[in-house]
Design an enzyme around this catalytic site. Structure first.
Site, PDB file in Angstrom:
ATOM      1  N   HIS A   1       1.918  -0.651  -3.615  1.00  0.00           N
ATOM      2  CA  HIS A   1       3.127  -0.672  -2.781  1.00  0.00           C
ATOM      3  C   HIS A   1       3.269  -1.996  -2.064  1.00  0.00           C
ATOM      4  O   HIS A   1       2.288  -2.701  -1.832  1.00  0.00           O
ATOM      5  CB  HIS A   1       3.086   0.462  -1.749  1.00  0.00           C
TER       6      HIS A   1
ATOM      7  N   HIS B   1       4.704  -3.585   1.534  1.00  0.00           N
ATOM      8  CA  HIS B   1       5.132  -3.312   2.903  1.00  0.00           C
ATOM      9  C   HIS B   1       6.262  -4.282   3.245  1.00  0.00           C
ATOM     10  O   HIS B   1       6.150  -5.481   2.967  1.00  0.00           O
ATOM     11  CB  HIS B   1       3.990  -3.594   3.894  1.00  0.00           C
TER      12      HIS B   1
HETATM   13  P1  5GP Z   1      -2.157   0.340   2.619  1.00  0.00           P
HETATM   14  O1  5GP Z   1      -3.190   0.428   3.702  1.00  0.00           O
HETATM   15  O2  5GP Z   1      -2.622   1.089   1.402  1.00  0.00           O
HETATM   16  O3  5GP Z   1      -1.681  -1.057   2.312  1.00  0.00           O
HETATM   17  O4  5GP Z   1      -0.864   1.065   3.170  1.00  0.00           O
HETATM   18  C1  5GP Z   1      -0.689   2.433   3.144  1.00  0.00           C
HETATM   19  C2  5GP Z   1       0.364   2.738   4.165  1.00  0.00           C
HETATM   20  O5  5GP Z   1       0.764   4.091   3.988  1.00  0.00           O
HETATM   21  C3  5GP Z   1      -0.102   2.605   5.618  1.00  0.00           C
HETATM   22  O6  5GP Z   1       0.688   1.632   6.287  1.00  0.00           O
HETATM   23  C4  5GP Z   1       0.081   4.011   6.198  1.00  0.00           C
HETATM   24  O7  5GP Z   1       0.572   3.965   7.505  1.00  0.00           O
HETATM   25  C5  5GP Z   1       1.058   4.643   5.239  1.00  0.00           C
HETATM   26  N1  5GP Z   1       0.907   6.082   5.073  1.00  0.00           N
HETATM   27  C6  5GP Z   1      -0.243   6.810   5.018  1.00  0.00           C
HETATM   28  N2  5GP Z   1       0.021   8.109   4.814  1.00  0.00           N
HETATM   29  C7  5GP Z   1       1.381   8.212   4.726  1.00  0.00           C
HETATM   30  C8  5GP Z   1       2.247   9.317   4.508  1.00  0.00           C
HETATM   31  O8  5GP Z   1       1.849  10.482   4.366  1.00  0.00           O
HETATM   32  N3  5GP Z   1       3.587   9.051   4.476  1.00  0.00           N
HETATM   33  C9  5GP Z   1       4.081   7.770   4.642  1.00  0.00           C
HETATM   34  N4  5GP Z   1       5.398   7.620   4.590  1.00  0.00           N
HETATM   35  N5  5GP Z   1       3.268   6.715   4.858  1.00  0.00           N
HETATM   36  C10 5GP Z   1       1.938   6.927   4.888  1.00  0.00           C
END
Ligand code: 5GP
Length: 139
Positions: free
Chosen positions: A102, A104
């Site tokens: 993903h 951000h």
């Molecule tokens: P990463 O750490 O993998 O780059 O980002 C994952 C993102 O997913 C984090 O910013 C976290 O806040 C978000 N996130 C985690 N669980 C959920 C969820 O159940 N729903 C949504 N919409 N975002 C989530």
């Protein structure tokens, strides 16, 4: 790392977990991060199963960055943000916590730090209002 079909974003794609959707097309989905680093923090994901950047099929990657560009413009407009940060984390050592690739999209303002990564959950009503603002800016 093998793709886990039960990761949170896969479950959102299957409609098993709700999300505050801002945009969807045949190849991608964009929705609000529930633990936003700034108001309007949006996530853009491919519908194709991809753990990270390395494993993402090129077509899915192209579609995801195209959607990211559209969402960045809409978030900038909706939140009157002078800066937009695009982040994409690969591997736990980089801070990746959900293993479905993903991007951000995070509004930034001069002199303001963003909130903690995976910090407190935002209020649902507030998230719904923010998603509506971004959808309106996409029109
Ligand atoms: P990463 O750490 O993998 O780059 O980002 C994952 C993102 O997913 C984090 O910013 C976290 O806040 C978000 N996130 C985690 N669980 C959920 C969820 O159940 N729903 C949504 N919409 N975002 C989530």
């Amino acid at each position: 790392m093998a793709y886990d079909t039960d990761n949170i974003f896969a479950r959102i794609l299957r409609g098993e977990i709700p999300c505050h959707r801002v945009y969807e097309d045949a190849d991608t989905l964009a929705f609000l991060d529930i633990m936003p680093k700034a108001d309007g923090h949006t996530l853009v994901i491919p519908k194709a199963a991809a753990t990270d950047l390395y494993g993402a099929p090129p077509e899915a990657l192209a579609a995801t960055i195209r959607t990211t560009q559209r969402i960045a413009a809409a978030v900038r407009k909706a939140f009157d943000a002078p800066g937009i940060m695009i982040a994409q984390l690969n591997g736990a050592a980089a801070g990746q916590s959900v293993f479905h690739m993903h991007f951000h999209v995070i509004p930034r303002y001069a002199g303001e730090d963003f909130r903690m990564h995976v910090g407190p959950k935002a209020d649902n009503t507030v998230l719904a209002a923010h998603a509506a603002r971004i959808r309106a800016a996409l029109e």
